[in-house]
Scaffold this motif. Structure first.
Motif, PDB file in Angstrom:
ATOM      1  N   MET A   1       0.911  -1.296  -0.146  1.00 53.34           N
ATOM      2  CA  MET A   1       0.063   0.009   0.117  1.00 53.34           C
ATOM      3  C   MET A   1       0.873   1.466  -0.059  1.00 53.34           C
ATOM      4  O   MET A   1       2.105   1.345   0.562  1.00 53.34           O
ATOM      5  N   ARG A  78      -6.326  -3.383 -13.343  1.00 52.79           N
ATOM      6  CA  ARG A  78      -7.614  -2.711 -12.756  1.00 52.79           C
ATOM      7  C   ARG A  78      -8.742  -2.348 -13.857  1.00 52.79           C
ATOM      8  O   ARG A  78      -9.922  -2.251 -13.411  1.00 52.79           O
ATOM      9  N   GLU A 237     -14.969  -4.565   1.870  1.00 56.04           N
ATOM     10  CA  GLU A 237     -14.681  -5.107   0.350  1.00 56.04           C
ATOM     11  C   GLU A 237     -13.995  -3.980  -0.361  1.00 56.04           C
ATOM     12  O   GLU A 237     -14.771  -3.163  -1.108  1.00 56.04           O
ATOM     13  N   PRO A 238     -12.740  -4.089  -0.835  1.00 59.67           N
ATOM     14  CA  PRO A 238     -12.313  -2.782  -1.787  1.00 59.67           C
ATOM     15  C   PRO A 238     -12.842  -2.815  -3.065  1.00 59.67           C
ATOM     16  O   PRO A 238     -13.155  -1.618  -3.542  1.00 59.67           O
ATOM     17  N   ALA A 241     -16.065  -0.710  -2.294  1.00 56.64           N
ATOM     18  CA  ALA A 241     -15.718   0.582  -2.232  1.00 56.64           C
ATOM     19  C   ALA A 241     -15.392   1.367  -3.540  1.00 56.64           C
ATOM     20  O   ALA A 241     -15.911   2.711  -3.444  1.00 56.64           O
ATOM     21  N   ALA A 242     -14.848   0.923  -4.533  1.00 52.94           N
ATOM     22  CA  ALA A 242     -14.652   1.514  -5.667  1.00 52.94           C
ATOM     23  C   ALA A 242     -15.923   1.646  -6.558  1.00 52.94           C
ATOM     24  O   ALA A 242     -16.037   2.801  -7.135  1.00 52.94           O
TER      25      ALA A 242
END
Length: 357
Positions: A1, A78, A237-238, A241-242
């Protein structure tokens, strides 16, 4: 990160050597004070070249990527659907086996993957919110499909680009929801392109995706619903979130349009009617729990209340959202869903395999 470096007396130096050149990182220096760091950087990196600009930043004031962030920074990981070769790769994958014979197996594999539990409120089939997510994935898919046709309407060029981006992200979010339920890529395709129309449970609002006023209204209520539901699980949960963050941007975009259409005398009445009809149909957005709205009535009512707050935003038209959520029904969507599925299947079945090469 990403992290903050710890070297307090280290400064990073950025320099521009000409008015038309970019500002580039040229190196690092060690200095006891900020002013001394700038002068030392000037003497070190500007003694041979004329500098147009010189920026000196203490390393501890920067947020920088770590070695483990490479996957996060790679566009292909991504946003794989935005890479030039993506359609060709997916087409080759599909043609590796007979599409028709594999369709049933893909659907079953996706449903088996969805059966895995991810906690009481997880995205797996055992989660209390699973049915809501799967229904909203259908809504997102149809919305993304319809917005694709709006790219060439040329309301203005900037809006065409924005609508294209929103449509693309709606499709990506629908795919992400299925992936979090355990679907692999082939099962996602089968779910959206091979599933019979009568097994879809889109919102009644989706069937109203027609002219521009109704498109704005539908885009607004769907973005609001996804924002509300994603907010329930974003901390855990990332990927969710996105989705929440991007749908917030979509919601702001549709709100601006709603306020404009409600303010212009030429469109006020027409948009008011469209918004009333769409919000009335949107009463079923949270009416698709695992066994219907009755199974999670308390939770559905809570989410519905948050949705009502978002779609009744001041400055826009009046909302006709029902006071309580109503169950979704299979086979809704009308000609909008039928056209969406027909066009998708036409592309998949009749385009030559090498068309994207």
């Amino acid at each position: 990160m990403p992290h903050v470096p710890t070297e307090v007396d280290v400064y990073e130096v950025f320099a521009q050597t000409g008015a038309g050149s970019p500002l580039n990182h040229v190196g690092s220096i060690v200095a006891p004070r900020r002013e001394a760091a700038w002068h030392l950087a000037k003497e070190t990196y500007g003694r041979r070249d004329n500098l147009s600009r010189l920026w000196v930043v203490r390393r501890t004031d920067m947020i920088v990527s770590s070695a483990g962030d490479r996957e996060l920074l790679a566009a292909k990981t991504r946003m794989p659907h935005r890479q030039p070769g993506f359609p060709t790769a997916r087409r080759r994958d599909r043609h590796a086996a007979d599409e028709r014979e594999a369709a049933g197996e893909r659907e079953a594999a996706g449903e088996r993957g969805a059966a895995g539990e991810r906690g009481a409120d997880g995205l797996g089939a055992g989660g209390a919110l699973s049915g809501l997510w799967m229904a909203l994935a259908d809504d997102l898919f149809v919305l993304g499909n319809r917005l694709g046709g709006r790219i060439v309407d040329y309301i203005d060029l900037e809006e065409s680009l924005a609508v294209g981006s929103i449509g693309q992200e709606a499709l990506a979010h629908a795919e992400t929801v299925l992936a979090l339920h355990g679907f692999d890529e082939a099962a996602v395709d089968a779910h959206f392109f091979e599933r019979p129309r009568e097994r879809w449970r889109v919102s009644r609002a989706v069937g109203l995706l027609g002219d521009w006023p109704s498109t704005v209204a539908c885009g607004l209520v769907i973005a609001a619903a996804v924002t509300v539901l994603a907010g329930e699980q974003a901390a855990d949960e990332p990927a969710i979130a996105a989705i929440r963050d991007e749908q917030r941007v979509h919601l702001d975009h549709w709100r601006r349009w709603a306020r404009a259409l409600a303010a212009w005398p030429e469109t006020r009445e027409e948009f008011g009617r469209a918004y009333a009809e769409v919000t009335r149909g949107a009463g079923d957005l949270f009416g698709a729990g695992p066994q219907g709205v009755e199974a999670g009535a308390g939770r559905a009512v809570e989410l519905h209340g948050r949705l009502a707050a978002l779609v009744s935003d001041r400055g826009g038209p009046g909302s006709c959202l029902p006071p309580l959520p109503v169950p979704r029904a299979a086979g809704m969507g009308g000609s909008v869903l039928a056209d969406c599925l027909a066009r998708g299947r036409l592309v998949r079945e009749h385009y030559a395999p090498e068309v994207f090469l």
